[in-house]
Design a protein around this motif. Sequence first.
Motif, PDB file in Angstrom:
ATOM      1  N   GLN A 270      39.173  64.452  33.654  1.00 56.19           N
ATOM      2  CA  GLN A 270      37.862  64.666  34.267  1.00 56.19           C
ATOM      3  C   GLN A 270      37.691  63.800  35.517  1.00 56.19           C
ATOM      4  OE1 GLN A 270      34.540  64.840  31.277  1.00 56.19           O
ATOM      5  NE2 GLN A 270      36.199  64.382  29.837  1.00 56.19           N
ATOM      6  N   ILE A 271      38.394  62.669  35.559  1.00 56.08           N
ATOM      7  CA  ILE A 271      38.452  61.793  36.723  1.00 56.08           C
ATOM      8  C   ILE A 271      39.893  61.766  37.200  1.00 56.08           C
ATOM      9  CG2 ILE A 271      38.210  59.412  37.527  1.00 56.08           C
ATOM     10  CD1 ILE A 271      35.977  59.041  35.540  1.00 56.08           C
ATOM     11  N   ASP A 272      40.087  61.811  38.514  1.00 58.55           N
ATOM     12  CA  ASP A 272      41.442  61.943  39.062  1.00 58.55           C
ATOM     13  C   ASP A 272      42.148  60.610  39.279  1.00 58.55           C
ATOM     14  OD1 ASP A 272      41.355  64.783  39.304  1.00 58.55           O
ATOM     15  OD2 ASP A 272      40.076  64.548  41.063  1.00 58.55           O
ATOM     16  N   LEU A 273      41.394  59.548  39.473  1.00 63.75           N
ATOM     17  CA  LEU A 273      42.001  58.273  39.864  1.00 63.75           C
ATOM     18  C   LEU A 273      41.258  57.141  39.171  1.00 63.75           C
ATOM     19  CD1 LEU A 273      43.153  57.254  43.384  1.00 63.75           C
ATOM     20  CD2 LEU A 273      41.474  55.810  42.253  1.00 63.75           C
ATOM     21  N   TRP A 274      42.032  56.134  38.740  1.00 60.14           N
ATOM     22  CA  TRP A 274      41.447  55.018  38.002  1.00 60.14           C
ATOM     23  C   TRP A 274      41.987  53.703  38.556  1.00 60.14           C
ATOM     24  CZ3 TRP A 274      37.649  54.189  34.592  1.00 60.14           C
ATOM     25  CH2 TRP A 274      37.627  52.979  33.909  1.00 60.14           C
ATOM     26  N   PRO A 275      41.171  52.950  39.329  1.00 56.10           N
ATOM     27  CA  PRO A 275      41.592  51.603  39.736  1.00 56.10           C
ATOM     28  C   PRO A 275      41.397  50.649  38.567  1.00 56.10           C
ATOM     29  CG  PRO A 275      39.452  52.147  40.679  1.00 56.10           C
ATOM     30  CD  PRO A 275      39.887  53.347  39.910  1.00 56.10           C
ATOM     31  N   GLU A 276      42.470  50.097  38.076  1.00 56.19           N
ATOM     32  CA  GLU A 276      42.430  49.275  36.856  1.00 56.19           C
ATOM     33  C   GLU A 276      42.146  47.817  37.180  1.00 56.19           C
ATOM     34  OE1 GLU A 276      41.648  48.603  33.721  1.00 56.19           O
ATOM     35  OE2 GLU A 276      42.966  50.307  33.245  1.00 56.19           O
ATOM     36  N   GLU A 277      41.239  47.225  36.389  1.00 60.14           N
ATOM     37  CA  GLU A 277      40.908  45.814  36.548  1.00 60.14           C
ATOM     38  C   GLU A 277      41.065  45.039  35.250  1.00 60.14           C
ATOM     39  OE1 GLU A 277      37.004  45.609  38.195  1.00 60.14           O
ATOM     40  OE2 GLU A 277      37.616  46.394  40.159  1.00 60.14           O
ATOM     41  N   ASP A 278      41.441  45.730  34.182  1.00 60.57           N
ATOM     42  CA  ASP A 278      41.601  45.088  32.879  1.00 60.57           C
ATOM     43  C   ASP A 278      43.091  44.904  32.588  1.00 60.57           C
ATOM     44  OD1 ASP A 278      41.758  44.328  30.237  1.00 60.57           O
ATOM     45  OD2 ASP A 278      40.226  45.737  29.543  1.00 60.57           O
ATOM     46  N   ARG A 299      50.696  52.963  39.218  1.00 63.47           N
ATOM     47  CA  ARG A 299      51.328  52.419  40.400  1.00 63.47           C
ATOM     48  C   ARG A 299      50.718  51.059  40.748  1.00 63.47           C
ATOM     49  NH1 ARG A 299      54.517  55.739  39.477  1.00 63.47           N
ATOM     50  NH2 ARG A 299      55.259  57.458  40.792  1.00 63.47           N
ATOM     51  N   GLU A 300      51.537  50.181  41.321  1.00 63.83           N
ATOM     52  CA  GLU A 300      51.052  48.914  41.853  1.00 63.83           C
ATOM     53  C   GLU A 300      51.177  48.958  43.374  1.00 63.83           C
ATOM     54  OE1 GLU A 300      52.397  45.301  40.130  1.00 63.83           O
ATOM     55  OE2 GLU A 300      52.539  46.121  38.093  1.00 63.83           O
ATOM     56  N   PHE A 301      50.068  48.685  44.062  1.00 65.40           N
ATOM     57  CA  PHE A 301      50.043  48.707  45.526  1.00 65.40           C
ATOM     58  C   PHE A 301      49.900  47.279  46.046  1.00 65.40           C
ATOM     59  CE2 PHE A 301      48.580  52.913  44.318  1.00 65.40           C
ATOM     60  CZ  PHE A 301      49.269  53.741  45.196  1.00 65.40           C
ATOM     61  N   ASP A 302      50.730  46.952  47.033  1.00 63.89           N
ATOM     62  CA  ASP A 302      50.609  45.640  47.672  1.00 63.89           C
ATOM     63  C   ASP A 302      49.310  45.580  48.470  1.00 63.89           C
ATOM     64  OD1 ASP A 302      53.042  44.744  46.685  1.00 63.89           O
ATOM     65  OD2 ASP A 302      54.156  45.532  48.408  1.00 63.89           O
ATOM     66  N   ALA A 345      46.518  39.361  28.570  1.00 69.62           N
ATOM     67  CA  ALA A 345      47.970  39.571  28.534  1.00 69.62           C
ATOM     68  C   ALA A 345      48.714  38.675  29.518  1.00 69.62           C
ATOM     69  CB  ALA A 345      48.302  41.040  28.810  1.00 69.62           C
ATOM     70  N   GLY A 346      48.106  37.589  29.939  1.00 65.53           N
ATOM     71  CA  GLY A 346      48.752  36.647  30.842  1.00 65.53           C
ATOM     72  C   GLY A 346      49.006  37.182  32.239  1.00 65.53           C
ATOM     73  N   LEU A 347      48.343  38.278  32.632  1.00 61.29           N
ATOM     74  CA  LEU A 347      48.637  38.926  33.915  1.00 61.29           C
ATOM     75  C   LEU A 347      47.785  38.419  35.074  1.00 61.29           C
ATOM     76  CD1 LEU A 347      49.169  42.646  32.809  1.00 61.29           C
ATOM     77  CD2 LEU A 347      50.889  40.887  33.259  1.00 61.29           C
ATOM     78  N   VAL A 557      30.455  27.438  41.546  1.00 56.53           N
ATOM     79  CA  VAL A 557      30.956  28.486  40.651  1.00 56.53           C
ATOM     80  C   VAL A 557      32.053  27.921  39.758  1.00 56.53           C
ATOM     81  CG1 VAL A 557      30.501  30.276  42.391  1.00 56.53           C
ATOM     82  CG2 VAL A 557      32.797  29.290  42.215  1.00 56.53           C
ATOM     83  N   ILE A 558      32.342  28.663  38.691  1.00 52.89           N
ATOM     84  CA  ILE A 558      33.541  28.422  37.887  1.00 52.89           C
ATOM     85  C   ILE A 558      34.546  29.498  38.293  1.00 52.89           C
ATOM     86  CG2 ILE A 558      34.534  28.262  35.578  1.00 52.89           C
ATOM     87  CD1 ILE A 558      31.749  27.644  34.515  1.00 52.89           C
ATOM     88  N   PRO A 559      35.523  29.186  39.130  1.00 51.63           N
ATOM     89  CA  PRO A 559      36.480  30.203  39.569  1.00 51.63           C
ATOM     90  C   PRO A 559      37.216  30.811  38.377  1.00 51.63           C
ATOM     91  CG  PRO A 559      36.644  28.237  40.934  1.00 51.63           C
ATOM     92  CD  PRO A 559      35.801  27.875  39.750  1.00 51.63           C
ATOM     93  N   LEU A 560      37.419  32.107  38.421  1.00 49.70           N
ATOM     94  CA  LEU A 560      38.097  32.799  37.322  1.00 49.70           C
ATOM     95  C   LEU A 560      39.526  33.161  37.701  1.00 49.70           C
ATOM     96  CD1 LEU A 560      35.172  35.069  36.020  1.00 49.70           C
ATOM     97  CD2 LEU A 560      35.949  32.844  35.153  1.00 49.70           C
ATOM     98  N   PHE A 561      39.766  34.373  38.130  1.00 52.65           N
ATOM     99  CA  PHE A 561      41.146  34.827  38.277  1.00 52.65           C
ATOM    100  C   PHE A 561      41.215  35.988  39.255  1.00 52.65           C
ATOM    101  CE2 PHE A 561      39.394  35.578  33.942  1.00 52.65           C
ATOM    102  CZ  PHE A 561      38.697  36.736  34.251  1.00 52.65           C
ATOM    103  N   TYR A 562      42.435  36.370  39.590  1.00 56.82           N
ATOM    104  CA  TYR A 562      42.632  37.514  40.470  1.00 56.82           C
ATOM    105  C   TYR A 562      43.899  38.239  40.067  1.00 56.82           C
ATOM    106  CZ  TYR A 562      46.172  34.766  43.008  1.00 56.82           C
ATOM    107  OH  TYR A 562      47.284  34.025  43.334  1.00 56.82           O
ATOM    108  N   ILE A 563      43.990  39.505  40.473  1.00 51.87           N
ATOM    109  CA  ILE A 563      45.162  40.335  40.212  1.00 51.87           C
ATOM    110  C   ILE A 563      46.086  40.240  41.422  1.00 51.87           C
ATOM    111  CG2 ILE A 563      45.977  42.680  39.743  1.00 51.87           C
ATOM    112  CD1 ILE A 563      43.170  43.273  38.628  1.00 51.87           C
ATOM    113  N   PRO A 564      47.356  39.943  41.227  1.00 51.77           N
ATOM    114  CA  PRO A 564      48.254  39.751  42.376  1.00 51.77           C
ATOM    115  C   PRO A 564      48.496  41.016  43.196  1.00 51.77           C
ATOM    116  CG  PRO A 564      49.463  39.650  40.295  1.00 51.77           C
ATOM    117  CD  PRO A 564      48.021  39.651  39.936  1.00 51.77           C
TER     118      PRO A 564
END
Length: 596
Positions: A270-278, A299-302, A345-347, A557-564
């Motif tokens: 029903q949705i064509d594209l999913w940007p994952e953040e989890d 896929r992983e995009f730089d 998951a340590g990512l 702030v309390i800095p959290l994390f980012y996806i590489p």
Amino acid sequence: MLYRLTLYLIALFAQLSAVSADPVTAIALHGTPKEPSGFTHFSYVDPRAPKGGRLTLGAYGSFDSVNPLIVKGTPVTGVRDFTIESLMARGLDEPFTLYGLIADTIDVAEDGSSVSFHLNPKAHFSDGRPITADDVIFSLELLRDKGRPNHRTYFSKVAKSERLSDHDVRFTLDAAGDREIPLIIGLMPVLPKHATNPYSFDETSMMAPVGSGPYRIGKVDAGRSLTYVRDPNYWGRDLPVNRGRFNFDEIRFDYYREGSAMFDAFKTGQIDLWPEEDPRRWANGYDFPAIHDGRAVKREFDIGIPAGMTALVFNTRRPVFADPRVREALIYLFDFEWINRTLFAGLYRRTESYFQRSILASPGHPADDHERQLLAPFPDAVKPAIMEGTYRFPTTDGSGRSRENQEHAFKLLQEAGYELKRGRLIQKDTGRALEFEILAVSTAQSALLLSFARDVERLGISVDVRVVDSSQYQQRLTNYDYDMIQNTWSSSLSPGNEQLFRWSAQSAKVPGTYNFAGVQNPAVDAMIDALLAAKSEQDFVSAVRALDRTLLSGDYVIPLFYIPTQWVAFWTRLHHPEKTPLFGYNVDSWWATDKK
């Protein structure tokens, strides 16, 4: 007579000296534009991409307005991307460069005192009316007076607007040292004067706006979905900045109340594209038939821009977080290693800068001479370890219990006047318990927030995690009615006037800004002024790093994390260009191979 003639010649000379040699079709904030004069298309698109089909995307929550340019309401997604155009278009493979769109040339005075635009004579709105200088001036003045606080801040720096002809307009600036403002004006959305009611502009509305972009608003199902339909008479489809882009006949946004329901919609097509953040779902949540048989892929995009700052935000307007020692203590109680291992998951990687993942980040770099010169009037604004670039946020062994960090946090809280009574931290002077609420808009945040709440409760601090619907959340956000929230401030390689909207003392006092932390710090204001005035690339980097150091030292702030990298899953009926631009994947350059 001679005296008047002399005055006239002086004024004329001053006016001529304030004009650049020639108008240009592209402009970069620092350096020169990447694309050469006469280029045919951006390097990160496929000019042969076929047109047609529909793209369906998911959006979270709901909407009650189609106007994204005002404070009131929750606007629908995509209006600025597809319907309302700017004077110029941003190149996505460069830090901050603009190319001709509605305005085919820009002319910035050598001393920065004015900026002029020549409008493309072919440019017109979707109702066929031509875009003129009157529309441009009307747009600036309307957004300055009734727009969002960021537009009010930016466009208030224009001292005078002049209509030179139907297709020529000049803005005189009262902030000549701000090198970014001419480009900010270049990104200004252009509204039709004949079809925009200035008196009701700042009220929410579901009436489709008249724009000049590649799509019109088609079907609207209030709060549930909205469809953009390609304008067959779009004036700018053959411009170099548009070739290979806007390839779908329709783009539809479907709204979902829950993230899990939206992901289920992706799994069933029903949705064509999913940007994952989890990270957990990226690691383990794609075990469904479409992935197995190749109808959908991961896929992983730089991405080459800074990761920005994702954090738990202290509202320092509230008494509970007014003392920086309390804020620092809570930073020590956040166990990133345990949360990353058990929940994600340590990512993830730990965020340690407001400009993480870029040359603009201050950690690891001692302050250079220019930074120290900028910070000299504010001797207490930056912590010594942050000034030297050696500071790192507290770490743990990932076991879930860090006695050393807890002891340090308790010591800071004692210094702030708290004592432990019957298992609760109490302010000795007021008798009030140390307690606060974390406001959330999604149950998906709950695992993180509840884990943090459990950690701080071990020290006698009471935390209430409250999830509200998107409209209530937006209202409370606008009015700064919260103790703590989770927020992400995105970033670029050319931070500029948006930093005023996020961190300036002035923005802290105005509803609807992104200064969610309530920062009111003279050193922060001075560093923003310095980066806006920087003329060389090195001075700019130094000023941004100095800003980074002042913000980090404030413990806002309390800095959290980012996806590489960027994680994206999509159905294989969609295709994308081979090259990914600096800003990451961009769906307006994608296309479909069927007629869904």
